[in-house]
Design an enzyme around this catalytic site. Structure first.
Site, short mmCIF file in Angstrom:
data_model
loop_
_atom_site.label_atom_id
_atom_site.label_comp_id
_atom_site.label_asym_id
_atom_site.label_seq_id
_atom_site.Cartn_x
_atom_site.Cartn_y
_atom_site.Cartn_z
N LYS A 150 4.78 -26.57 16.84
CA LYS A 150 5.02 -28.11 16.85
C LYS A 150 5.58 -28.26 15.39
O LYS A 150 4.85 -28.39 14.46
CB LYS A 150 3.64 -28.62 17.15
CG LYS A 150 3.20 -28.65 18.71
CD LYS A 150 3.73 -29.62 19.52
CE LYS A 150 3.17 -29.72 21.01
NZ LYS A 150 3.42 -30.63 21.79
N ASP A 180 9.18 -27.45 19.08
CA ASP A 180 9.04 -28.75 19.61
C ASP A 180 8.81 -29.81 18.64
O ASP A 180 7.81 -29.81 18.02
CB ASP A 180 7.75 -28.88 20.77
CG ASP A 180 7.55 -29.88 21.57
OD1 ASP A 180 8.34 -30.91 21.57
OD2 ASP A 180 6.59 -29.95 22.27
N GLU A 205 12.53 -28.25 21.93
CA GLU A 205 12.18 -29.59 22.82
C GLU A 205 12.54 -30.85 22.16
O GLU A 205 12.00 -31.03 21.00
CB GLU A 205 10.80 -29.12 23.28
CG GLU A 205 10.73 -28.17 24.14
CD GLU A 205 9.16 -27.81 24.55
OE1 GLU A 205 8.71 -29.02 24.90
OE2 GLU A 205 8.70 -26.89 24.63
N ASP A 230 12.30 -32.78 27.41
CA ASP A 230 10.94 -33.20 27.95
C ASP A 230 10.40 -34.39 28.32
O ASP A 230 10.45 -34.87 29.32
CB ASP A 230 9.70 -32.28 26.86
CG ASP A 230 8.50 -32.37 27.13
OD1 ASP A 230 7.83 -32.86 28.09
OD2 ASP A 230 7.54 -32.03 26.39
N LYS A 257 6.24 -30.61 33.32
CA LYS A 257 4.62 -30.99 33.38
C LYS A 257 4.48 -31.67 34.80
O LYS A 257 4.87 -32.67 34.64
CB LYS A 257 4.53 -31.42 32.04
CG LYS A 257 4.52 -30.68 30.54
CD LYS A 257 4.21 -31.82 29.68
CE LYS A 257 4.24 -31.10 28.24
NZ LYS A 257 5.59 -30.82 27.78
#
Length: 340
Positions: A150, A180, A205, A230, A257
């Site tokens: 992240k 991400d 992402e 995403d 997701k």
């Protein structure tokens, strides 16, 4: 009146350590659980919208969810069209119904039977430079060959240095590094940052905030670092609009997701759409408890088949101090089902 009865309960889970993203820091996670019964069997599903992110993160969420359950119990059928705006509710209802009908083995796959594992990525949360480096080393020591990092919350030069140091120690053959950004970059600086990161990473992402299709399409076209969508997919529920978004932006990958992107039904639509356009995909959890994680992992094994080679984002089962046991186990860099 159908044969089903339903009840909804709320539960709060607590993170072992604060989970940092560019949108803020999570210390707890709220979920609602649907329990379905047909008089002889029971099934449970988890509804877990993410605050300030899910399109169905609504102030009257419990009221709407109870209404969804009432409608299902009246008809005995899931109304997929009516539930397009409520992906986390749909996912919970889909899971509960599969659990009721099939038991804990929601799908008949080798993973669901406990015969094979699913490769997963390790996850390194945001923190200061030393914290992130230490967490990265822990993931690599555990056997992970794909790690998701992240980024976007600390100074970019520090993050770039961290990524560079990781790559100096571990080659691309040894470790696949996914990034991400959770929309943290401004468009004006994004391409410059992507060019610097491309030396070290596999993909990134959501580099910029969603709903900027023109800007995102330009980045996907110009960036040397492959881009995965995403947050961009959230709220895009109509099948024609899904195909249109992909055709306009042309990403390298999408990250799905079920709680955010249409439940299992909606994710199947996304996967069919990307396959038609030659775009890659993988599935991740959205910080659900093990109830949701178990369903997502089994769903992944159903849609991708038993020989999954692309690491999936299914390593979140160890995040909470008070998770629900579900017979899931991480062995090196694979998730396995141990309970039947």
């Amino acid at each position: 009146m159908s044969k089903y009865q339903a009840s909804v309960t709320e539960r709060v889970f607590h993170f072992k350590q604060p989970a940092g993203t560019s949108r803020g820091i999570y210390t707890e996670r709220r979920s609602w659980f649907i329990e379905l019964s047909d008089g002889t069997r029971k099934g449970v599903g988890e509804c877990a919208p993410l605050p300030a992110l899910s399109c169905d993160d609504l102030p009257d969420y419990p009221y709407i969810l109870n209404k969804v359950c009432e409608d299902f119990c009246r008809t005995g059928e899931i109304d997929y069209e009516a539930l397009r705006p409520y992906p986390s509710m749909l996912f919970g209802l889909e899971t509960a119904l599969l659990n009721l009908r099939n038991g804990n083995r929601l799908f008949d796959t080798a993973f669901s039977r406990g015969e094979v594992g699913i490769p997963i990525n390790g996850l390194v949360w945001m923190g200061n430079h030393e914290e992130m480096l230490r967490r990265m080393e822990e993931k690599l020591a555990s056997g992970f060959r794909c790690v998701k990092l992240k980024i976007g919350a600390i100074d970019f030069e520090e993050e770039l240095d961290l990524v560079r140091r990781i790559r100096e120690r571990f080659s691309r053959r040894e470790v696949e590094l996914r990034l991400d950004a959770n929309g943290a970059f401004n468009f004006d600086e994004a391409l410059y940052k992507l060019e610097l990161l491309a030396q070290y990473a596999h993909s990134i992402e959501q580099p910029i905030k969603p709903n900027q299709w023109g800007y995102m399409a330009e980045l996907c076209r110009e960036s040397p670092l492959p881009i995965a969508l995403d947050e961009e997919l959230i709220g895009v529920s109509d099948p024609e609009m899904k195909a249109h978004l992909l055709n306009v932006i042309k990403p390298a990958y999408i990250v799905l997701k079920p709680s955010l992107h249409g439940g299992m039904h909606g994710c199947r639509e996304w996967i069919e759409a990307v396959r038609q356009q030659g775009i890659g995909s993988w599935i991740t959890s959205a910080l659900e408890s093990n109830v949701g994680l178990n369903a997502i992992a089994q769903f992944a094994s159903d849609v991708y088949g038993d020989a999954i080679r692309t690491p999936q984002g299914l390593g979140t089962g160890q995040l909470f101090t008070d998770n629900i046991p579900m017979g899931l186990e991480i062995r090196s860099d694979e998730l396995w089902r141990t309970g039947q």
